[in-house]
Motif scaffolding. Sequence first.
Motif, PDB file in Angstrom:
ATOM      1  N   UNK A   1      11.996  63.251  83.267  1.00 15.23           N
ATOM      2  CA  UNK A   1      11.710  63.184  81.875  1.00 15.23           C
ATOM      3  C   UNK A   1      13.134  62.911  81.207  1.00 15.23           C
ATOM      4  N   UNK A   2      14.167  63.598  81.849  1.00 19.27           N
ATOM      5  CA  UNK A   2      15.489  63.286  81.219  1.00 19.27           C
ATOM      6  C   UNK A   2      16.210  62.005  81.008  1.00 19.27           C
ATOM      7  N   UNK A   3      15.432  61.314  81.729  1.00 18.74           N
ATOM      8  CA  UNK A   3      16.046  59.513  81.401  1.00 18.74           C
ATOM      9  C   UNK A   3      14.890  58.865  80.882  1.00 18.74           C
ATOM     10  N   UNK A   4      13.570  59.134  80.827  1.00 16.81           N
ATOM     11  CA  UNK A   4      12.259  58.302  80.697  1.00 16.81           C
ATOM     12  C   UNK A   4      11.932  58.405  78.977  1.00 16.81           C
ATOM     13  N   UNK A   5      11.916  57.413  78.560  1.00 20.20           N
ATOM     14  CA  UNK A   5      11.721  57.236  77.158  1.00 20.20           C
ATOM     15  C   UNK A   5      10.624  56.100  76.974  1.00 20.20           C
ATOM     16  N   UNK A   6      10.173  56.123  75.764  1.00 22.91           N
ATOM     17  CA  UNK A   6       9.236  55.169  75.250  1.00 22.91           C
ATOM     18  C   UNK A   6       9.131  54.974  73.791  1.00 22.91           C
ATOM     19  N   UNK A   7       8.718  53.613  73.201  1.00 24.77           N
ATOM     20  CA  UNK A   7       8.446  53.662  71.968  1.00 24.77           C
ATOM     21  C   UNK A   7       7.022  53.925  71.397  1.00 24.77           C
ATOM     22  N   UNK A   8       6.767  54.033  70.298  1.00 23.69           N
ATOM     23  CA  UNK A   8       5.558  54.598  69.791  1.00 23.69           C
ATOM     24  C   UNK A   8       4.445  54.072  70.608  1.00 23.69           C
ATOM     25  N   UNK A   9       4.443  52.634  70.748  1.00 20.24           N
ATOM     26  CA  UNK A   9       3.168  52.178  71.400  1.00 20.24           C
ATOM     27  C   UNK A   9       1.976  52.045  70.825  1.00 20.24           C
ATOM     28  N   UNK A  10       0.732  51.750  71.543  1.00 20.53           N
ATOM     29  CA  UNK A  10      -0.564  51.773  70.690  1.00 20.53           C
ATOM     30  C   UNK A  10      -1.010  53.360  70.970  1.00 20.53           C
ATOM     31  N   UNK A  11      -1.633  53.846  69.829  1.00 20.27           N
ATOM     32  CA  UNK A  11      -2.294  53.105  68.599  1.00 20.27           C
ATOM     33  C   UNK A  11      -1.537  53.254  67.483  1.00 20.27           C
ATOM     34  N   UNK A  12      -0.412  53.818  67.605  1.00 18.57           N
ATOM     35  CA  UNK A  12       0.397  54.247  66.446  1.00 18.57           C
ATOM     36  C   UNK A  12       1.200  52.836  66.007  1.00 18.57           C
ATOM     37  N   UNK A  13       1.537  51.820  66.953  1.00 19.76           N
ATOM     38  CA  UNK A  13       2.281  50.810  66.524  1.00 19.76           C
ATOM     39  C   UNK A  13       1.005  49.331  66.760  1.00 19.76           C
ATOM     40  N   UNK A  14       0.966  48.721  65.430  1.00 19.63           N
ATOM     41  CA  UNK A  14      -0.049  47.689  65.665  1.00 19.63           C
ATOM     42  C   UNK A  14       0.798  46.494  66.458  1.00 19.63           C
ATOM     43  N   UNK A  15       2.110  46.276  66.720  1.00 18.39           N
ATOM     44  CA  UNK A  15       2.852  45.275  67.259  1.00 18.39           C
ATOM     45  C   UNK A  15       2.899  45.489  68.748  1.00 18.39           C
ATOM     46  N   UNK A  16       2.526  46.722  69.273  1.00 16.71           N
ATOM     47  CA  UNK A  16       2.455  46.897  70.815  1.00 16.71           C
ATOM     48  C   UNK A  16       1.485  46.517  71.480  1.00 16.71           C
ATOM     49  N   UNK A  17       1.599  46.159  72.682  1.00 13.41           N
ATOM     50  CA  UNK A  17       0.472  45.516  73.481  1.00 13.41           C
ATOM     51  C   UNK A  17       0.005  46.568  74.534  1.00 13.41           C
ATOM     52  N   UNK A  18       0.567  47.879  74.570  1.00 13.75           N
ATOM     53  CA  UNK A  18       0.206  48.798  75.580  1.00 13.75           C
ATOM     54  C   UNK A  18       0.279  50.217  74.684  1.00 13.75           C
ATOM     55  N   UNK A  19      -0.296  51.084  75.433  1.00 17.46           N
ATOM     56  CA  UNK A  19      -0.168  52.621  75.334  1.00 17.46           C
ATOM     57  C   UNK A  19       1.152  52.983  76.222  1.00 17.46           C
ATOM     58  N   UNK A  20       2.207  52.915  75.559  1.00 17.72           N
ATOM     59  CA  UNK A  20       3.463  53.294  76.288  1.00 17.72           C
ATOM     60  C   UNK A  20       3.513  54.805  76.443  1.00 17.72           C
TER      61      UNK A  20
END
Length: 372
Positions: A300-319
């Motif tokens: 977890x010290x180096x793994x990050x993600x954007x908001x993703x689904x369902x928070x972002x309508x532009x995302x295609x996956x649950x990041x």
Amino acid sequence: MATDVSTRERADLCPGVARPFGAADGAIVRIRTGARPVPVAALVQLLDVVASQPDPSLQLTSRGALQLRGLPDPVPADVRAAIVATGLVPSQPHELARNIVASPLSGLDGQGATDVRSLVRELDEGLCANPDLAALPGRFLFAVDDGRGDVAGFGFDVGLLAMPSGSVTLMAGGSDRGWVVEAGAAVPLALELARSFLAARERLGSTAWHVRELGVPIGPGGASPVTLPRGAPAALGQHGRHAVVGVPLGLLTAAHVAALGEAATHVVATPWRSLVIEGAAGSLDRLAESGLAVSARSPWARLHACTGLPGCAKSTIDTHAFARELVGRMPLGSLPVHVSGCDRRCGAPAGDYVDLLAPLSIDAAMEALNQD
């Protein structure tokens, strides 16, 4: 060269308590801490605000702020009142202007030129005491570096850099315009530079969000270029009597906060989605048990993600779900890893990183990771 701001047809939309932002999963509220310690009791109160959500948590942002998502839109008055009741909004007119990052271990680990915590307090209090500065854009950034270089490289609008001599170097818009002043004059000059930005913006009819976008210099004469130190983010783990812990995906849960409450009364949110906990070195095992990352060896010290689904309508996956599935299989590596739900790659780290862009499979992600 000044950034072309001809397309700036609106004010910045950075969310606040009085100015939420509507997203796919509801309203977003951001609470700026002014780079000052946050009571754990306030975190408990904020978790109460989101307690009815399916996965209640508090977000840490890349500027050390706290963020609540998925709130009713519009945000009810009682929810806003509950947030203000935490004490984390000392001046409601200035909530967007309290955009400050500072060296989070300053005064705790013996590093840096000087302890800048008193400068941070003075800056935040002076900012809130000046009615004119409530007009600063929500993206206008103050950076207070204690000389170690951990936040000096941020894209600041007003920078304060502590020097070994005890003086402070002030900068406006970057390292090309700097002034060396006595420590007692540092905050007054920082606030004057912020006022100068607003005055220049009004004079020019500018919609600039940042000093560098004005296209004209601000501040007194006699400015000189500054060589910025280059330091690393606060490392996870023990720092003398103190501790730094990472918050997986920047999502602070009730389990995390319960462990924090057993270790300390206050925490400092860093710009790297981690927390500094004063006097908590002896609590690392309990903090790890809660799910916080307590070592640079944690994936977890180096793994990050954007908001993703369902928070972002532009995302295609649950990041976030993808990252949680991936984390247990990650090989050792040196580069940050960022999962993006679309090609905007929101929140991607600066510099080199492993780019995991959706749509993708775990096997494809592992292939990319094995090349690091």
